[in-house]
Design an enzyme around this catalytic site. Structure first.
Site, PDB file in Angstrom:
ATOM      1  N   ASN A 121      -1.706  -8.372  -8.774  1.00  0.00           N
ATOM      2  CA  ASN A 121      -2.849  -9.257  -8.556  1.00  0.00           C
ATOM      3  C   ASN A 121      -4.099  -8.793  -9.301  1.00  0.00           C
ATOM      4  O   ASN A 121      -4.936  -9.604  -9.716  1.00  0.00           O
ATOM      5  CB  ASN A 121      -3.149  -9.387  -7.064  1.00  0.00           C
ATOM      6  CG  ASN A 121      -3.315  -8.058  -6.365  1.00  0.00           C
ATOM      7  OD1 ASN A 121      -2.389  -7.243  -6.349  1.00  0.00           O
ATOM      8  ND2 ASN A 121      -4.481  -7.814  -5.771  1.00  0.00           N
ATOM      9  N   ASP A 157      -0.346  -3.709 -10.897  1.00  0.00           N
ATOM     10  CA  ASP A 157      -1.658  -3.090 -10.675  1.00  0.00           C
ATOM     11  C   ASP A 157      -1.784  -1.823 -11.507  1.00  0.00           C
ATOM     12  O   ASP A 157      -1.504  -0.713 -11.043  1.00  0.00           O
ATOM     13  CB  ASP A 157      -1.916  -2.833  -9.193  1.00  0.00           C
ATOM     14  CG  ASP A 157      -2.322  -4.093  -8.435  1.00  0.00           C
ATOM     15  OD1 ASP A 157      -2.383  -5.172  -9.056  1.00  0.00           O
ATOM     16  OD2 ASP A 157      -2.560  -4.006  -7.222  1.00  0.00           O
ATOM     17  N   HIS A 177      -1.533  -6.836   3.643  1.00  0.00           N
ATOM     18  CA  HIS A 177      -0.838  -7.773   2.758  1.00  0.00           C
ATOM     19  C   HIS A 177       0.366  -8.435   3.434  1.00  0.00           C
ATOM     20  O   HIS A 177       1.411  -8.619   2.826  1.00  0.00           O
ATOM     21  CB  HIS A 177      -0.401  -7.069   1.478  1.00  0.00           C
ATOM     22  CG  HIS A 177      -1.545  -6.531   0.674  1.00  0.00           C
ATOM     23  ND1 HIS A 177      -2.578  -7.323   0.243  1.00  0.00           N
ATOM     24  CD2 HIS A 177      -1.806  -5.259   0.234  1.00  0.00           C
ATOM     25  CE1 HIS A 177      -3.437  -6.571  -0.440  1.00  0.00           C
ATOM     26  NE2 HIS A 177      -2.990  -5.343  -0.456  1.00  0.00           N
TER      27      HIS A 177
END
Length: 367
Positions: free
Chosen positions: A152, A119, A245
């Site tokens: 992601n 990220d 998460h």
């Protein structure tokens, strides 16, 4: 060292001139460049040049092309059994005031290599944010090795139009070919006495996957007499007691945990969860004296905010957890001992909130 930069002019040369004295460039390296399309966006020309035959622990002065400003970087210490090295660690950076503050504080520390477990820009399909992220990190990334793996937010796929990770793979060339990998999404490198696995949480992770097969081969070639420390870096953590998460790393952990445990990996660093957490040595869901120390550092300044809710009661393997922005420092002192510290980005000062000593597993005879 690979030097990467972006120009508007597609005909700008992919050349780096460099030397060990400011203003004196007695060496030249030539590379290549490419650009990419992302729907209506067209990137600048992304240049990549590899500088070979460098000396360890040495400062080099360089220019990207012939007419640019002068930059400087320092190479890491030489690979060796007793060689010390310090890693600065921060995940989930983004481009906020906290990001800027954390990067400034990291620059003021004495470190050798930056590790980023995924990220990066938080562009999230808006490609100009990749350009502004490059400008934001330039002072850090131009002066020390800046080693990343994907998260992601780097996937950015548009079915039938844009392949996953197109922007990331074009802008962030990592040494995957040099480490025998078939994908820029996972690779390994060595610095001083450490072999570092940069793993891909969002590549295929099953036991029949290319990543798993590459990891097996890479671990088989690790020489612990040269690099006694073995650490792994990935995005989605395997041991997470935050409410956010939950289970995102479970598939990868089910596939690879035993492999890393058997190889005596010492430390696993993750991001993704926007809270800091450090575990005991853990394996197969519980504390284990020969397990891996897991550290989550997804608190580098991202715009999504902090993950403030944790599971209760605290799992027995979770030793410290806190939802605050900050960064970590992993100092490998010698072949047997390392010191980990985490600095909270609070009240305009970096406050060391957590620290621990870690002993190398190959020196623990019981393991």
């Amino acid at each position: 060292m690979r030097v990467s930069w972006v120009t508007i002019d597609p005909l700008s040369p992919s050349v780096v001139v460099f030397g060990t004295k400011s203003g004196i460039y007695d060496r030249v390296a030539i590379g290549d460049s490419e650009s990419y399309d992302f729907l209506l966006y067209r990137s600048g020309q992304v240049h990549n040049v590899v500088l070979y035959n460098l000396s360890a622990s040495t400062t080099y002065f360089y220019k990207c092309g012939y007419e640019s400003l002068e930059y400087m970087f320092k190479t890491p210490p030489a690979i060796g059994f007793e060689t010390s090295v310090t890693f600065a660690v921060a995940g989930d950076l983004g481009q906020t005031d906290d990001t800027y503050s954390i990067l400034n504080r990291i620059q003021q520390t004495d470190y050798d290599v930056f590790l980023l477990p995924g990220d990066l820009s938080y562009a999230d399909y808006y490609q100009p944010l990749w350009d502004s992220f490059g400008s934001l990190i330039e002072p850090v990334a131009s002066s020390k090795p800046f080693m990343v793996t994907h998260g992601n937010h780097e996937k950015e796929s548009v079915p039938l139009l844009v392949d996953p990770f197109r922007s990331y793979n074009t802008r962030w060339k990592m040494p995957y070919k040099e480490s025998g990998s078939d994908s820029n999404l996972y690779y390994s490198f060595e610095a001083a006495g450490v072999h570092v696995l940069m793993l891909g949480s969002y590549a295929h992770v099953g036991r029949n996957s290319n990543q798993y097969k590459w990891l097996q081969a890479d671990l088989a070639n690790v020489d612990r007499s040269k690099t006694p420390w073995l650490i792994a870096v990935l995005h989605a953590p395997w041991y997470n007691s935050n409410c956010k998460h939950r289970g995102d790393g479970d598939e990868m952990m089910k596939s690879m945990e035993s492999l890393l445990h058997k190889a005596k990996v010492d430390i696993l660093i993750g991001g993704h969860v926007h809270a800091y957490e450090r575990t005991s040595r853990v394996f197969n869901g519980r504390s284990d004296s020969c397990g891996i120390v897991h550290i989550t550092v997804g608190v580098g300044g991202n715009r999504e905010g902090l993950a403030n809710r944790f599971l209760q009661p605290t799992p027995e393997w979770s030793l410290y957890r806190e939802a605050s922005y900050g960064f970590g420092s992993l100092k490998i002192l010698n072949a047997t001992h390392a010191h980990w510290s985490w600095y909270r980005n609070k009240d305009d000062n970096s406050v060391m909130a957590d620290e621990t000593w870690i002993q190398n597993k190959v020196s623990l005879h019981a393991c």
